[in-house]
Design a protein around this motif. Sequence first.
Motif, PDB file in Angstrom:
ATOM      1  N   PHE A 380      -9.448   5.082  -4.671  1.00  0.00           N
ATOM      2  CA  PHE A 380      -7.999   5.248  -4.694  1.00  0.00           C
ATOM      3  C   PHE A 380      -7.472   6.087  -3.531  1.00  0.00           C
ATOM      4  O   PHE A 380      -6.300   5.941  -3.152  1.00  0.00           O
ATOM      5  CB  PHE A 380      -7.556   5.824  -6.040  1.00  0.00           C
ATOM      6  N   ILE A 381      -8.286   6.938  -2.949  1.00  0.00           N
ATOM      7  CA  ILE A 381      -7.857   7.644  -1.732  1.00  0.00           C
ATOM      8  C   ILE A 381      -7.627   6.643  -0.598  1.00  0.00           C
ATOM      9  O   ILE A 381      -6.557   6.646   0.030  1.00  0.00           O
ATOM     10  CB  ILE A 381      -8.880   8.734  -1.335  1.00  0.00           C
ATOM     11  N   PRO A 382      -8.586   5.743  -0.294  1.00  0.00           N
ATOM     12  CA  PRO A 382      -8.320   4.711   0.724  1.00  0.00           C
ATOM     13  C   PRO A 382      -7.187   3.761   0.326  1.00  0.00           C
ATOM     14  O   PRO A 382      -6.425   3.324   1.192  1.00  0.00           O
ATOM     15  CB  PRO A 382      -9.644   3.952   0.819  1.00  0.00           C
ATOM     16  N   PHE A 383      -7.083   3.424  -0.978  1.00  0.00           N
ATOM     17  CA  PHE A 383      -5.964   2.607  -1.443  1.00  0.00           C
ATOM     18  C   PHE A 383      -4.635   3.229  -0.983  1.00  0.00           C
ATOM     19  O   PHE A 383      -3.778   2.567  -0.392  1.00  0.00           O
ATOM     20  CB  PHE A 383      -5.937   2.535  -2.977  1.00  0.00           C
ATOM     21  N   THR A 384      -4.479   4.518  -1.261  1.00  0.00           N
ATOM     22  CA  THR A 384      -3.232   5.220  -0.951  1.00  0.00           C
ATOM     23  C   THR A 384      -2.974   5.263   0.546  1.00  0.00           C
ATOM     24  O   THR A 384      -1.859   4.992   1.012  1.00  0.00           O
ATOM     25  CB  THR A 384      -3.281   6.649  -1.522  1.00  0.00           C
ATOM     26  N   LEU A 385      -4.007   5.605   1.320  1.00  0.00           N
ATOM     27  CA  LEU A 385      -3.848   5.697   2.773  1.00  0.00           C
ATOM     28  C   LEU A 385      -3.544   4.333   3.378  1.00  0.00           C
ATOM     29  O   LEU A 385      -2.756   4.225   4.332  1.00  0.00           O
ATOM     30  CB  LEU A 385      -5.120   6.284   3.392  1.00  0.00           C
ATOM     31  N   SER A 386      -4.157   3.293   2.834  1.00  0.00           N
ATOM     32  CA  SER A 386      -3.908   1.939   3.331  1.00  0.00           C
ATOM     33  C   SER A 386      -2.449   1.544   3.095  1.00  0.00           C
ATOM     34  O   SER A 386      -1.784   1.004   3.997  1.00  0.00           O
ATOM     35  CB  SER A 386      -4.846   0.953   2.635  1.00  0.00           C
ATOM     36  N   GLN A 387      -1.940   1.811   1.882  1.00  0.00           N
ATOM     37  CA  GLN A 387      -0.548   1.465   1.573  1.00  0.00           C
ATOM     38  C   GLN A 387       0.422   2.263   2.438  1.00  0.00           C
ATOM     39  O   GLN A 387       1.412   1.716   2.948  1.00  0.00           O
ATOM     40  CB  GLN A 387      -0.253   1.734   0.093  1.00  0.00           C
ATOM     41  N   LEU A 388       0.138   3.546   2.622  1.00  0.00           N
ATOM     42  CA  LEU A 388       0.997   4.385   3.459  1.00  0.00           C
ATOM     43  C   LEU A 388       0.980   3.891   4.909  1.00  0.00           C
ATOM     44  O   LEU A 388       2.039   3.831   5.566  1.00  0.00           O
ATOM     45  CB  LEU A 388       0.528   5.844   3.394  1.00  0.00           C
ATOM     46  N   GLY A 389      -0.188   3.513   5.396  1.00  0.00           N
ATOM     47  CA  GLY A 389      -0.297   2.986   6.753  1.00  0.00           C
ATOM     48  C   GLY A 389       0.505   1.710   6.938  1.00  0.00           C
ATOM     49  O   GLY A 389       1.174   1.511   7.966  1.00  0.00           O
ATOM     50  N   MET A 390       0.448   0.833   5.933  1.00  0.00           N
ATOM     51  CA  MET A 390       1.204  -0.418   6.013  1.00  0.00           C
ATOM     52  C   MET A 390       2.708  -0.151   5.964  1.00  0.00           C
ATOM     53  O   MET A 390       3.497  -0.835   6.642  1.00  0.00           O
ATOM     54  CB  MET A 390       0.800  -1.349   4.875  1.00  0.00           C
ATOM     55  N   MET A 391       3.128   0.845   5.199  1.00  0.00           N
ATOM     56  CA  MET A 391       4.545   1.212   5.171  1.00  0.00           C
ATOM     57  C   MET A 391       5.025   1.621   6.570  1.00  0.00           C
ATOM     58  O   MET A 391       6.072   1.162   7.040  1.00  0.00           O
ATOM     59  CB  MET A 391       4.769   2.380   4.195  1.00  0.00           C
ATOM     60  N   ILE A 392       4.245   2.462   7.220  1.00  0.00           N
ATOM     61  CA  ILE A 392       4.609   2.921   8.565  1.00  0.00           C
ATOM     62  C   ILE A 392       4.609   1.752   9.543  1.00  0.00           C
ATOM     63  O   ILE A 392       5.465   1.667  10.436  1.00  0.00           O
ATOM     64  CB  ILE A 392       3.641   4.025   9.021  1.00  0.00           C
ATOM     65  N   ARG A 393       3.656   0.830   9.361  1.00  0.00           N
ATOM     66  CA  ARG A 393       3.601  -0.351  10.243  1.00  0.00           C
ATOM     67  C   ARG A 393       4.887  -1.173  10.131  1.00  0.00           C
ATOM     68  O   ARG A 393       5.454  -1.587  11.153  1.00  0.00           O
ATOM     69  CB  ARG A 393       2.386  -1.209   9.864  1.00  0.00           C
ATOM     70  N   TRP A 394       5.371  -1.437   8.902  1.00  0.00           N
ATOM     71  CA  TRP A 394       6.591  -2.241   8.732  1.00  0.00           C
ATOM     72  C   TRP A 394       7.804  -1.527   9.308  1.00  0.00           C
ATOM     73  O   TRP A 394       8.660  -2.161   9.955  1.00  0.00           O
ATOM     74  CB  TRP A 394       6.833  -2.551   7.254  1.00  0.00           C
ATOM     75  N   ILE A 395       7.883  -0.223   9.105  1.00  0.00           N
ATOM     76  CA  ILE A 395       9.011   0.547   9.648  1.00  0.00           C
ATOM     77  C   ILE A 395       8.970   0.547  11.177  1.00  0.00           C
ATOM     78  O   ILE A 395      10.003   0.457  11.846  1.00  0.00           O
ATOM     79  CB  ILE A 395       8.989   1.983   9.100  1.00  0.00           C
ATOM     80  N   ARG A 396       7.748   0.621  11.721  1.00  0.00           N
ATOM     81  CA  ARG A 396       7.587   0.691  13.183  1.00  0.00           C
ATOM     82  C   ARG A 396       7.853  -0.647  13.859  1.00  0.00           C
ATOM     83  O   ARG A 396       8.520  -0.715  14.896  1.00  0.00           O
ATOM     84  CB  ARG A 396       6.172   1.190  13.500  1.00  0.00           C
ATOM     85  N   LEU A 397       7.334  -1.750  13.287  1.00  0.00           N
ATOM     86  CA  LEU A 397       7.421  -3.056  13.940  1.00  0.00           C
ATOM     87  C   LEU A 397       8.635  -3.882  13.490  1.00  0.00           C
ATOM     88  O   LEU A 397       9.132  -4.709  14.258  1.00  0.00           O
ATOM     89  CB  LEU A 397       6.135  -3.851  13.680  1.00  0.00           C
TER      90      LEU A 397
END
Length: 605
Positions: A380-397
């Motif tokens: 669940f730690i990688p789950f959380t980091l993966s979701q947070l990373g994807m959020m930043i990706r959508w906001i960035r791109l």
Amino acid sequence: MLSKVKRLLIGRPRKSTALEDEKLNKLKALAILSSDALSSVAYGTEQILLVLITAGFAALWYSIPISIAVLGLLIILILSYRQTIFSYPGGGGAYIVAQDNLGKSPSLIAGGSLLVDYILTVAVSSSAGTDAITSAFPSLHDHRIAIALVMIIFLTIMNLRGVTESASVLAIPIYLFVVAIFVLIISGIIHYLAGGAHAAAPQFGATVSNVSLFLLLKAFSSGCSALTGVEAVSNAIPNFRKPAAKNAATTLMMMGLILGCMFIGISLLAYWYGVRPNPQETVISQIANATFGRGVMYYIIQGVTALILFLAANTAYSAFPLLAFMLAKDKYMPHMFMVRGDRLGYSNGILFLSIFSALLVIVFGGNTENLIPLYAVGVFIPFTLSQLGMMIRWIRLKPAGWVVKLAINTVGMLTTLSITLIFIFTKFSQVWVVFIFLPLVLYFFMKINKHYKNTAEQLRIDITKDKPMVKGNTIIIPVAGITRVVMNTISYAKTLSDNVVAVYVGVDDEAIQKMEQKWEEWDVGIRLVVLRSRYRSIINPLRKFIDTVEWKKADEDHITVLIPQFITKHWWENILHNQTSLLMRAYLINYKDVIVTTVPFHLNK
């Protein structure tokens, strides 16, 4: 002999051009990469019941709403990781997502958590499979460690043989398990509707005074252990046939559908049949017994359940080597994890995973139930980091439709973060080791990376300025007597330099006088230097002599030590001889400006 055994176990080497043949189609990938997630059906419901039973039998009805909540989280994760697959078709899952969007430290936390989780997956799965066997055959309980280790060895050999070959063999029992569980669920529902359930189920919706929010959250977090393995498909995209991303996404959706149906079906049957958690018998065993009795079908279900629990470890064997490869490529793990073996798999990663998981089984005596919360937190730690990373990706791109994608990942991140915090607060006594182990893993990653950077910096040259330096060569040959081994070494030394000296270390005057006399008679045109050793040490006098030569000659000459060594015909004959040459090499190799070379002479008999 060792080579023949190796070929028998893992087969003949494959050409690099056959790499594309090792890719998986959707059906094989579903079996291999979903085995961990699908196997959690065998213990996910049981983990919920183990927590609820502490509040009494009446509290077991809460397992249904909790199971529905777990199912909702599964849907969120499937949709989230489907987006990850199309965004990062090169694989790597949470590690690559975090690296691209969150930075170095979060990516290493994600990568380190997943590596540890895969090791725990093998240990927990092999032990859980052993539990299924001992539920059916209690007499085998004392041999649980041996059974678990045998299965780890079997999976290691199968995976060393290659992904495609292991998938062809292991897919059969995995699909048998899926069929068996659906047969159990359908038969169980029919049996229940026909009034065949004899045990009274706890009243649904009944108020239970000693059920607290804390207890419900703890039960929910325990049930979330059924979601481990969901990320494996996104980590192993390179294992799929082209189009890899599309095939991986389809496989992920299929896995989510099958897992969701089986999990909710088992939870419903456990409630309807009034199943209580029993340390001597699994929930699946109790449901099968209530539905079919202890007949043929019962033993078939127990058998395939044991198999899927063992084979759940195979997900780790598919994902761990690929993730280790990516970390090694980024210089955070040893480069040996980048090397493909004879059968085109990352064999060093497979062996590393097997050894450490086997150690866990031995240390915990095959009882790895306490590792399940740690195992779930590691996911669940990688789950959380993966979701947070994807959020930043959508906001960035901000690609087309990014708002919907952002919403999916935001819900996923908030949910998985909540689960992680619930795990930490409700099961701190079982997961506290994460706060020690993860920093240690990060520390080792950083040390390895620093070493590789320092090494590269010192080895790097400027091709416009740095040129080879031409120097002479002073050759030192340690000798213990006048033999063919020494003659062979001197013959080679004369092809390299005219400046050759032999060094003899003597421990008594008689031996020294005899050696000097024979050397003079031999007359090979090479000076013999005799060193006296009052303490019978060969290395120390030789070291002092080399220090002297290095001090005098290092500016104008390379200093080369040629060590004569004879090689016996049979390996066991080495035991009969002193290993002085090996000791010399091991010691002298640490000299900064001294070249150490062994000159072998092979014995024929």
